[in-house]
Motif scaffolding. Structure first.
Motif, PDB file in Angstrom:
ATOM      1  N   ALA B  46       4.385  -2.805   7.916  1.00 18.23           N
ATOM      2  CA  ALA B  46       3.570  -3.460   7.246  1.00 18.23           C
ATOM      3  C   ALA B  46       2.987  -2.661   6.217  1.00 18.23           C
ATOM      4  N   MET B  47       2.665  -3.319   5.157  1.00 19.63           N
ATOM      5  CA  MET B  47       2.329  -2.306   3.783  1.00 19.63           C
ATOM      6  C   MET B  47       0.801  -2.574   3.693  1.00 19.63           C
ATOM      7  N   VAL B  48       0.338  -1.208   3.176  1.00 25.28           N
ATOM      8  CA  VAL B  48      -1.168  -1.204   2.759  1.00 25.28           C
ATOM      9  C   VAL B  48      -1.055  -1.401   1.117  1.00 25.28           C
ATOM     10  N   ARG B  49      -1.863  -2.178   0.509  1.00 19.49           N
ATOM     11  CA  ARG B  49      -1.629  -2.638  -0.701  1.00 19.49           C
ATOM     12  C   ARG B  49      -2.904  -2.259  -1.297  1.00 19.49           C
ATOM     13  N   SER B  50      -2.915  -1.837  -2.545  1.00 22.25           N
ATOM     14  CA  SER B  50      -4.186  -1.690  -3.541  1.00 22.25           C
ATOM     15  C   SER B  50      -5.009  -2.750  -3.656  1.00 22.25           C
ATOM     16  N   PRO B  51      -6.153  -2.910  -3.637  1.00 23.81           N
ATOM     17  CA  PRO B  51      -6.887  -4.258  -3.883  1.00 23.81           C
ATOM     18  C   PRO B  51      -7.333  -3.943  -5.359  1.00 23.81           C
ATOM     19  N   HIS B  52      -7.174  -2.802  -5.893  1.00 21.43           N
ATOM     20  CA  HIS B  52      -7.609  -2.534  -7.357  1.00 21.43           C
ATOM     21  C   HIS B  52      -6.768  -2.453  -8.250  1.00 21.43           C
ATOM     22  N   SER B  59      -8.333   9.792  -1.176  1.00 21.09           N
ATOM     23  CA  SER B  59      -7.659  10.145  -0.022  1.00 21.09           C
ATOM     24  C   SER B  59      -7.225   8.904   0.745  1.00 21.09           C
ATOM     25  N   ILE B  60      -6.287   8.936   1.711  1.00 19.31           N
ATOM     26  CA  ILE B  60      -5.860   7.920   2.419  1.00 19.31           C
ATOM     27  C   ILE B  60      -6.201   8.602   4.003  1.00 19.31           C
ATOM     28  N   ASP B  61      -6.871   7.756   4.652  1.00 16.37           N
ATOM     29  CA  ASP B  61      -7.119   8.048   6.098  1.00 16.37           C
ATOM     30  C   ASP B  61      -6.354   7.284   7.033  1.00 16.37           C
ATOM     31  N   ILE B  62      -5.284   7.830   7.704  1.00 19.79           N
ATOM     32  CA  ILE B  62      -4.492   6.919   8.570  1.00 19.79           C
ATOM     33  C   ILE B  62      -4.681   7.210  10.059  1.00 19.79           C
ATOM     34  N   GLU B  63      -5.647   8.064  10.233  1.00 23.54           N
ATOM     35  CA  GLU B  63      -5.867   8.445  11.965  1.00 23.54           C
ATOM     36  C   GLU B  63      -6.055   7.098  12.586  1.00 23.54           C
ATOM     37  N   ALA B  64      -6.971   6.263  12.151  1.00 28.17           N
ATOM     38  CA  ALA B  64      -7.240   5.109  13.178  1.00 28.17           C
ATOM     39  C   ALA B  64      -5.998   4.229  13.360  1.00 28.17           C
ATOM     40  N   ALA B  65      -5.343   3.995  12.333  1.00 35.85           N
ATOM     41  CA  ALA B  65      -4.041   3.259  12.256  1.00 35.85           C
ATOM     42  C   ALA B  65      -2.863   3.926  13.267  1.00 35.85           C
ATOM     43  N   ASP B  66      -2.991   5.324  12.849  1.00 33.67           N
ATOM     44  CA  ASP B  66      -1.885   5.876  13.630  1.00 33.67           C
ATOM     45  C   ASP B  66      -1.988   5.822  15.084  1.00 33.67           C
ATOM     46  N   PHE B  75       3.133   6.132   7.086  1.00 33.07           N
ATOM     47  CA  PHE B  75       3.530   7.243   5.929  1.00 33.07           C
ATOM     48  C   PHE B  75       2.764   6.813   4.776  1.00 33.07           C
ATOM     49  N   THR B  76       2.445   7.755   4.037  1.00 39.10           N
ATOM     50  CA  THR B  76       1.816   7.484   2.671  1.00 39.10           C
ATOM     51  C   THR B  76       2.816   8.086   1.785  1.00 39.10           C
ATOM     52  N   ILE B 116       1.791  -0.803  -3.312  1.00 36.84           N
ATOM     53  CA  ILE B 116       1.838  -0.196  -2.038  1.00 36.84           C
ATOM     54  C   ILE B 116       1.315   1.239  -1.895  1.00 36.84           C
ATOM     55  N   VAL B 117       0.442   1.418  -0.976  1.00 35.32           N
ATOM     56  CA  VAL B 117      -0.249   3.061  -0.899  1.00 35.32           C
ATOM     57  C   VAL B 117       0.345   3.649   0.402  1.00 35.32           C
ATOM     58  N   ALA B 118       0.663   2.876   1.279  1.00 34.92           N
ATOM     59  CA  ALA B 118       1.040   3.316   2.813  1.00 34.92           C
ATOM     60  C   ALA B 118       1.701   2.263   3.304  1.00 34.92           C
ATOM     61  N   VAL B 119       2.405   2.891   4.647  1.00 32.30           N
ATOM     62  CA  VAL B 119       3.258   1.621   5.334  1.00 32.30           C
ATOM     63  C   VAL B 119       3.145   2.162   6.759  1.00 32.30           C
ATOM     64  N   VAL B 120       2.697   1.106   7.651  1.00 28.76           N
ATOM     65  CA  VAL B 120       2.639   1.342   9.054  1.00 28.76           C
ATOM     66  C   VAL B 120       3.968   0.953   9.757  1.00 28.76           C
ATOM     67  N   VAL B 121       4.340   1.640  10.396  1.00 29.64           N
ATOM     68  CA  VAL B 121       5.566   1.349  11.471  1.00 29.64           C
ATOM     69  C   VAL B 121       5.359   1.123  12.718  1.00 29.64           C
ATOM     70  N   ALA B 122       5.535  -0.123  13.259  1.00 33.55           N
ATOM     71  CA  ALA B 122       5.277  -0.604  14.572  1.00 33.55           C
ATOM     72  C   ALA B 122       6.288  -1.093  15.554  1.00 33.55           C
ATOM     73  N   ARG B 123       6.078  -1.289  16.801  1.00 31.71           N
ATOM     74  CA  ARG B 123       6.774  -1.999  17.825  1.00 31.71           C
ATOM     75  C   ARG B 123       6.897  -3.507  17.107  1.00 31.71           C
ATOM     76  N   SER B 124       5.929  -4.091  16.605  1.00 33.12           N
ATOM     77  CA  SER B 124       5.992  -5.517  16.335  1.00 33.12           C
ATOM     78  C   SER B 124       5.307  -5.799  14.843  1.00 33.12           C
ATOM     79  N   ALA B 125       5.772  -6.622  14.539  1.00 37.95           N
ATOM     80  CA  ALA B 125       5.171  -7.115  13.291  1.00 37.95           C
ATOM     81  C   ALA B 125       3.631  -7.102  13.245  1.00 37.95           C
TER      82      ALA B 125
END
Ligand code: FAD
Lengths: 284, 814
Positions: B46-52, B59-66, B75-76, B116-125
């Motif tokens: 899933a992609m994280v996209r800029s709203p701006h 900064s990009i804080d990925i901890e909670a997602a991770d 990944f950023t 796109i500014v970050a991508v999340v890799v997971a077991r399911s969509a």
């Protein structure tokens, strides 16, 4: 388009549904046809923890004759409403408007009560319900109450239904023999109206004796065009005959400005469409 | 009677309205869309996209997602670093073109809302999506430049490091290249003693809106890394993956399985593909990314979006002497694979079917902080056609003549072909007189003109207008040498292979990668005729670079006119290759053999054998001539010698409700000359779909941004695509002037309807209300714009940059 996670419950009675609502309160949303709720969830504009599906409550579905009114169960689909003989006979305006809702797929899932509870000012059913003086039967922990159409629509997406309440049915006073027309102005067929006018009239020998007119998308709620109704009494049942009365359609309106039209343009449309709707309803 | 003569004559396949052989599978769900692919152990992105629209990434804080459920990695851009490669522009239109570096994932700065500014890799969509919501990006907002004309002034920069928003200046000048007189001279003459028409036309921004959203799967576990992608261009993608990510081309396999439409929107190498590629390689597991419709609308490339400043010079009688075009083209935030080449593709088409003395085309592609813009059905030619066909109507009004008469006065006569235009293109064939005569007859032109007059005189609330578009276009991309001279990064040839299977079946491999056009059917018809085998026995393979190793894919109405010719060459090679073997087996002299209807026969005898029998004999290889290899398969590469120039006359009648501004189509007739037709049914489909897309530009579609750079028309509720309920029944026919530059005599048809119909509709609207002093309505011609013009308040009322809130978050619920 994946919604945030939620718990799902599908009660089979109004009591069970109310029970679930009172347990989860703020964290719950009820779902009827899901045609407005699911897009909201999928676009993650809202993320309730519980979804209470009303689809299995049989008593909330169906249409019946109740003396001087017909009663439409809240979860009756648009498709069932527009094909119903009772509705057609006694509330032709509802039939006409329901025919214009979205497209066939959505009409097969979306419900009469869900559309009214959603209270989108661009929804096609609010103005006809208002014009016909519908009554909304609302059930909650404190029992059943009936709210008049004038008091039901509070604001944009806001109705008289409380957070722990359900809309179970809508009573429509019979307008047997009244002509009706729903004039919906759109750019493409499957769109919500930019402006629409719901008109139903009683005409005798080319003269309008009584008229009810509702406006869609001319403010934050559906609106009743009272000035037009008054001015129509005694008018000739033709476009020219109703022209002057139709000019009053903009009184007290406060239409939005958006991609599909500015407020000024909508005001202009309201007058033109009112004239056309009333004339068509009167058979003129 | 000989045995050969006894066989029933084979009716030619070419010209038959064969039902599409691929459709049964596609419409019964036996499909292989990319998103249907599931590989063992596959992870979902899933992609994280800029709203701006324009911002510095602080900064990009990925901890909670991770840390959320079933998350494999986040990944950023910094994590992916150089493994992510870059997104390339393949056509720098000038040597000094200013091209911003386009990283698949932004690392320091975002240049449009949706990047796109970050991508999340997971077991399911679903888990990937949930966690993507938790990635916390801190931005510092930068001033965004959104308006094209403002961008051209360079006061706010889309990419501050570049120093300018203007990527290039590209000119075609008839005097400079020796194909016409100096434009300024011609305009000066017209100012002194003729007619000068000056107009500014706006082509609104459009969204290709293909039916299947983009999807990509990358499997890094084999010897070759395989990418499945919903793309129009598997071959170009493979090449650019190798060129930009350092993986040897031989280790890359790209597959475009069933692809659900593109319209140019999938003629791109995308950040999403490159990121999926980088992530899969990094973690060594198959990965899938499928976009949502909302993501598609904000991040897949958009189309059109120029401002055109036009100066037309003509004599008092209405003979056009020249046209000067000054064009600003919005490229959005990055220069796409074709990029500034899109407006340039229109350079040769502003003069359309007309004979002029002078012509000049000046084009400045400009960067803004909006979604990037690239090819969309017609690419460059619809813009040109719109301008010239609108201007011809304006000229007719000025000289007070019927617009068809003014066109006829200016167009190339049938007997003048081949004709070299003022832009320097040589049109091989055409017959504008015949197409126009047929269209007028079908339309009932005179009766509609009479009705129009009557409605005008009676002051009818509903006025009638007649719109004309006598379009031509150049397609069939393209002669490789011409592309080379324009600095285009690739050639324009196409490749085909024919494999003769021992059971008599024929496998055909084409490099033109279909995505809904019906290649399987039309190409089978061509091969069936050429080799004399049954239509059903021909199998068309495409879209997998391991099967179809060579090709340049599908766009620019090229598949039939270029790819089809490659098939013909390959088939002819098979016939030639098999001939000595057939002679050997028939114990005859090669020179005595004739090939027709799939059979070699010995002249003057009843001896003969079918090509399938030769194929079987080749397979067995028990008996073949000395010195011959036991194989009759063949491949061929066809490089076209010229573009293809279809043309047509389109007539549209539209009713305008003068009270509301609502436009209703009344009648639409088109007579297209696309040379010889292989499959009339497929052609009708292309024409109908093309017409609707062009009409939609005239009436409905518009990508609208608000002043913070957010796409307001970001869903199909607000981006108005028409459905069948909004269109009318089209009446189509054809005249036939076979192309003289290819053997099948075909011309491209994929974009014709889209190119022609837009000006026909707008001309009809303007024609209906010109009596009120109106000479333009900006597209899309919304009821409000038409009504506003009727109130005397101008033709281009701005669209309010707000959407209806049907699905707004309810108060207190977000
Ligand atoms: C693409 C599209 C186009 C559309 N076009 C139109 C159009 O042209 N005209 C038009 O009028 N509508 C249109 N709609 C909306 C459609 O009519 C929906 O059916 C309707 O708005 C909601 O009905 P529903 O039964 O689907 O309700 P849901 O989506 O299930 O619920 C809507 C809201 O009402 C609440 N709710 C539902 N039922 C009850 C109840 N019994 N008691 C209390 N609260 C309740 C829900 O909690 C939710 O907040 C369109 C929808 C879509 C997706």
């Amino acid at each position: 388009m994946i919604p945030a996670p939620f718990e799902y419950v599908a009660p089979t009675s109004v009591e069970e549904a109310l029970q679930a609502l009172s347990e989860h309160g703020d964290d719950a949303k009820v779902m009827a046809g899901g045609q407005s709720l699911l897009p909201v969830l999928r676009m993650r504009l809202n993320a309730p923890e519980w979804v209470i599906d009303l689809g299995r409550i049989d008593s909330m579905r169906g249409i019946r004759d109740d003396g001087d009114a017909i009663v439409i169960g809240a979860t009756t689909t648009h498709h069932d409403v527009l094909n119903d003989a009772l509705v057609k006979e006694h509330a032709l305006l509802i039939t006409k408007a329901a025919t214009e809702v979205a497209d066939a797929q959505i009409r097969h899932r979306g419900t009469f009560g869900g559309a009214l509870a959603h209270a989108d000012p661009a929804g096609d059913l609010g103005a006809p319900a208002l014009a016909l003086g519908a009554e909304f039967v609302i059930v909650g922990p404190g029992g059943t109450r009936t709210v008049a159409a004038d008091d039901f629509f509070v604001d944009l997406f806001e109705t008289a239904i409380g957070e722990d309440e359900l809309l179970t049915e809508v009573r429509i006073p019979k307008h047997t023999g009244w002509g009706a027309h729903y004039e919906k102005f759109v750019r493409v067929a499957h769109q919500w109206p930019i402006v629409a006018v719901a008109a139903t009239v009683k005409a005798d020998g080319g003269t309008i004796s009584e008229a009810r007119v509702g406006l869609t998308n001319m403010g934050s709620t559906p609106l009743r065009a009272g000035g037009v109704e008054e001015a129509l009494a005694g008018a000739a049942a033709s476009e020219d005959g109703v022209r002057e009365a139709a000019e009053k359609a903009v009184d007290g309106t406060n239409p939005p400005s958006d991609l599909n039209g500015s407020a000024e343009y909508r005001k202009h449309l309201a007058k033109v469409l009112t004239r056309r709707a009333v004339a068509a309803a009167a058979g003129g | 009677m000989t045995a050969v003569d006894d066989r029933p004559a084979i009716s030619p396949e070419i010209g038959k309205d064969r039902r599409r052989k691929e459709d049964q599978r596609l419409i019964t769900g036996r499909t292989r869309w990319t998103d249907n692919i599931a590989l063992p152990g596959m992870l979902h992105l899933a992609m994280v996209r800029s709203p701006h629209a324009h911002a510095k990434i602080l900064s990009i804080d990925i901890e909670a997602a991770d840390k959320s459920l079933n998350i494999y990695e986040v990944f950023t851009g910094e994590h992916l670093a150089e493994t992510q490669g870059v997104i390339a522009n393949a056509w720098p239109i000038t040597p000094d073109q200013v091209t911003p570096t386009h990283l698949p994932m932004a690392t320091e700065r975002v240049a449009f809302a949706g990047e796109i500014v970050a991508v999340v890799v997971a077991r399911s969509a679903a888990e990937a999506r949930d966690a993507a919501e938790l990635v916390d990006v801190e931005y510092e907002l930068l001033p965004a430049v959104l308006d094209l004309k403002e961008a051209a002034e360079d006061t706010v920069l889309a990419h501050p490091d570049l120093g300018t928003n203007k990527t290039a200046f590209w000119q075609l000048d008839s005097a400079g290249q020796g194909t016409g007189r100096p434009i300024d001279e011609v305009i000066a003459e017209a100012r002194a003693d003729g007619i000068v028409i000056e107009r500014e036309y706006r082509q609104q921004r459009l969204i290709p809106a293909f039916m299947e959203p983009r999807s990509v799967v990358v499997d890094p576990t084999g010897e070759q890394i395989t990418m499945w992608s919903a793309t129009q261009i598997p071959h170009i993608t493979r090449f650019l993956l190798a060129a930009t990510t350092g993986v040897p081309e031989s280790k890359i396999r790209v597959i475009a399985p069933d692809v659900g439409g593109g319209f140019g929107g999938k003629l791109q190498t995308t950040p999403e593909e490159w990121i999926t590629w980088a992530v899969a390689r990094k973690i060594g597991k198959p990965c899938k990314y499928t976009e949502t419709r909302s993501e598609s609308l904000i991040s897949a490339h958009h189309g059109r979006d120029p401002w055109q400043k036009l100066t037309l010079a003509a004599t008092k009688e209405g003979r056009v002497t020249g046209l000067k075009v000054d064009l600003l083209a919005d490229l959005g935030a990055y220069v796409g694979v074709v990029g500034g080449g899109v407006p340039v593709l229109g350079a040769w088409m502003f003069n359309a079917i007309y004979k002029w003395d002078a012509y000049q085309f000046n084009c400045t592609p400009v960067l803004t902080n909006k979604t990037w813009v690239d090819a969309y059905r017609g690419a460059g030619r619809p813009e040109a056609t719109y301008a010239v066909e609108r201007l011809m109507d304006e000229l007719a009004a000025e000289v007070g003549k019927d617009p068809l008469e003014v066109r006829e006065m200016n167009w190339i006569k049938h007997e003048e072909f081949p004709f070299t235009t003022v832009a320097g293109m040589t049109y091989d064939s055409g017959n504008y007189e015949a197409a126009t005569a047929r269209a007028k007859e079908m339309f009932g032109y005179d009766a509609l003109r009479a009705e129009q007059k009557q409605r005008r005189e009676s002051g009818d609330r509903v006025q009638l207008g007649i719109g004309i578009s006598t379009f031509t276009e150049m397609c069939g991309l393209a002669p490789s040498r011409v592309l080379g001279s324009l600095n285009y990064g690739a050639g324009g040839w196409e490749h085909a292979t024919i494999r003769m299977l021992p059971t008599g079946k024929v496998e055909v491999i084409t490099g033109a990668s279909a995505h809904g056009q019906g290649h399987e059917t039309a190409f089978s018809q061509i091969v069936a005729d050429r080799l004399g085998v049954p239509f059903e026995d021909v199998e068309i393979l495409h879209g997998d670079t391991q099967v179809s190793h060579k090709g340049l894919d599908t766009y620019g109405s090229r598949s039939l006119v270029v790819g089809g010719e490659a098939l013909v060459l390959a088939a002819d090679k098979v016939i030639e290759k098999a001939k000595p073997l057939a002679a050997h087996l028939l114990e005859a002299n090669v020179d005595d053999l004739e090939f027709s209807n799939g059979r070699y026969s010995v002249a003057g005898t009843d001896q003969g054998m079918g090509i399938g029998e030769v194929a079987l004999a080749t397979f067995a290889a028990h008996n073949y001539p000395e010195g011959m290899e036991p194989g009759i398969d063949a491949e061929a590469t066809y490089d076209p010698v010229n573009f293809s120039f279809p043309h047509g006359t389109h007539l549209c009648a539209a009713e305008v409700d003068t009270e509301t501004g609502q436009v209703k189509l009344r009648k639409y007739v088109c007579v297209d000359d696309i040379g010889n037709i292989v499959n009339p049914l497929i052609v009708a489909g292309q024409v109908h779909g093309g017409l609707v897309q062009g009409i939609a530009q005239a009436l409905w579609e518009e990508a609208v941004y608000d002043d913070s750079g957010t796409l307001v028309s970001g869903s199909f509720v607000d981006y108005l695509l028409p459905t069948a309920a909004d269109t009318i029944s089209f009446e189509i026919d054809h005249t036939t002037s076979p192309s003289t530059s290819n053997t099948l005599g075909t011309k491209g048809v994929g974009e014709a309807g889209t190119i022609a119909s837009t000006p026909a509709v707008v001309n009809a609207i303007v024609d209906a209300i010109r009596q009120f002093g109106i000479n333009d309505i900006q597209m899309p011609c919304t009821p409000e714009r038409v009504w506003t013009a009727l109130q005397g308040a101008g033709s281009g009322a701005a669209t309010v940059e707000d959407a209806m809130p049907h699905f707004e978050a309810e108060e207190g619920q977000q």
